[in-house]
Design an enzyme around this catalytic site. Structure first.
Site, PDB file in Angstrom:
ATOM      1  N   LYS A 118      62.798  29.034  51.474  1.00 54.70           N
ATOM      2  CA  LYS A 118      63.127  27.887  52.371  1.00 54.70           C
ATOM      3  C   LYS A 118      61.945  27.750  53.411  1.00 54.70           C
ATOM      4  CE  LYS A 118      66.202  25.888  50.151  1.00 54.70           C
ATOM      5  NZ  LYS A 118      66.087  24.729  49.335  1.00 54.70           N
TER       6      LYS A 118
ATOM      7  N   TYR B 287      66.440  34.151  49.936  1.00 54.57           N
ATOM      8  CA  TYR B 287      66.641  32.748  50.470  1.00 54.57           C
ATOM      9  C   TYR B 287      65.771  32.106  51.458  1.00 54.57           C
ATOM     10  CZ  TYR B 287      69.189  28.395  50.925  1.00 54.57           C
ATOM     11  OH  TYR B 287      69.361  26.773  50.938  1.00 54.57           O
TER      12      TYR B 287
END
Length: 271
Positions: free
Chosen positions: A173, A169
């Site tokens: 990002k 994740y």
């Protein structure tokens, strides 16, 4: 004079991905209250229709005569074919999008490197990165042709600082932040605006999805402090979109008052 002047949003058309819940849904409703038209996109058709109905009701309550047109389109941003055909599915009167909000994204699992499933890796990158890029590539061409437009990407505190159990994740990002920064520099000679919203802890379905539907585990993430809400982030998105044309909020980094980073927070109870 209103402190938050939303008059620049009147009659504007805003397209929001991941609009069926959480930040996307809250953002859609707030844009509707500001007099915007909306193109709502998400995978879950039933939930998306409920949000569309809420937007129509919210706009009606304002009494505004401009905006208020809402269409809902089932869309998986990770599906290249669906993204490529999206413009053809938008009603003609809403095809001239003024603001693109790339909100769709998710996290699944807290496994460490070596134990992460390949499916989780591929799915997170497909939605969080490749889907966001694909959507941007469709609309940046439109914006350049019209010499107008605003792209708002949902980043994260995870795109500023990595943490244990969030390698994939965080990587997605960080990619969003790099992509957004490059885009900002590429369109510096145009009137197109580019914004990245970087939230810290926001209590939505996000953590429930991360823990595979385990609500108790998700609740522990926010235990002992007051997290941000979807409405808090919606305000930042709409605020950025409503600035004068010569003002670009390039990065908006938003944290709960008791959070300083992904790993530093105070959990002594709500202040």
């Amino acid at each position: 004079m209103s402190v938050f002047n939303a008059s620049r949003l009147l009659g504007k058309t805003v397209l929001i991905t991941g609009a069926s819940a959480g930040i996307g849904a809250a953002t859609a409703i707030l844009f509707a209250k500001g007099g915007s038209n909306l193109v709502l996109c998400a995978r879950r058709a039933d939930a998306l229709k409920s949000v569309a109905d809420a937007c129509i009701a919210a706009h009606k309550e304002t009494g505004l005569q401009q905006g208020g047109k809402v269409t809902a389109i089932q869309l998986d941003v990770a599906d290249k074919v669906q993204v490529a055909s999206l413009l053809d599915k938008i009603p003609p009167e809403l095809r001239q999008v003024d603001v693109l909000v790339n909100n769709a994204g998710f996290v699944h699992g807290v496994d460490r490197v070596g134990d992460i499933s390949s499916a989780d890796v591929e799915n997170m990158f497909a939605t969080n990165v490749l889907g966001l890029i694909a959507m941007t590539q469709v609309f940046i061409k439109e914006f350049k042709a019209r010499k107008a437009g605003h792209i708002i990407n949902l980043g994260s505190v995870a795109g500023r600082e990595p943490y244990v159990g969030g390698s994939i994740y965080c990587a997605t990002k960080h990619a969003v932040r790099a992509f957004t920064g490059s885009l900002l520099r590429e369109v510096v000679d145009t009137p197109i605006r580019v914004t990245e919203i970087q939230p810290g802890m926001v209590e939505t379905e996000f953590s429930v999805v991360r823990f595979g539907g385990d609500k108790a585990a998700a609740d522990k993430v926010y235990e002992g402090l007051q997290p941000l809400t979807a409405e808090d982030i919606a305000e930042e998105i709409v605020w950025a979109a409503s600035r004068p044309p010569h003002v670009n909020l390039a990065e908006v980094f938003v944290l709960p008052v008791n959070q300083a980073s992904p790993t530093i927070s105070y959990r002594g109870g709500k202040l």
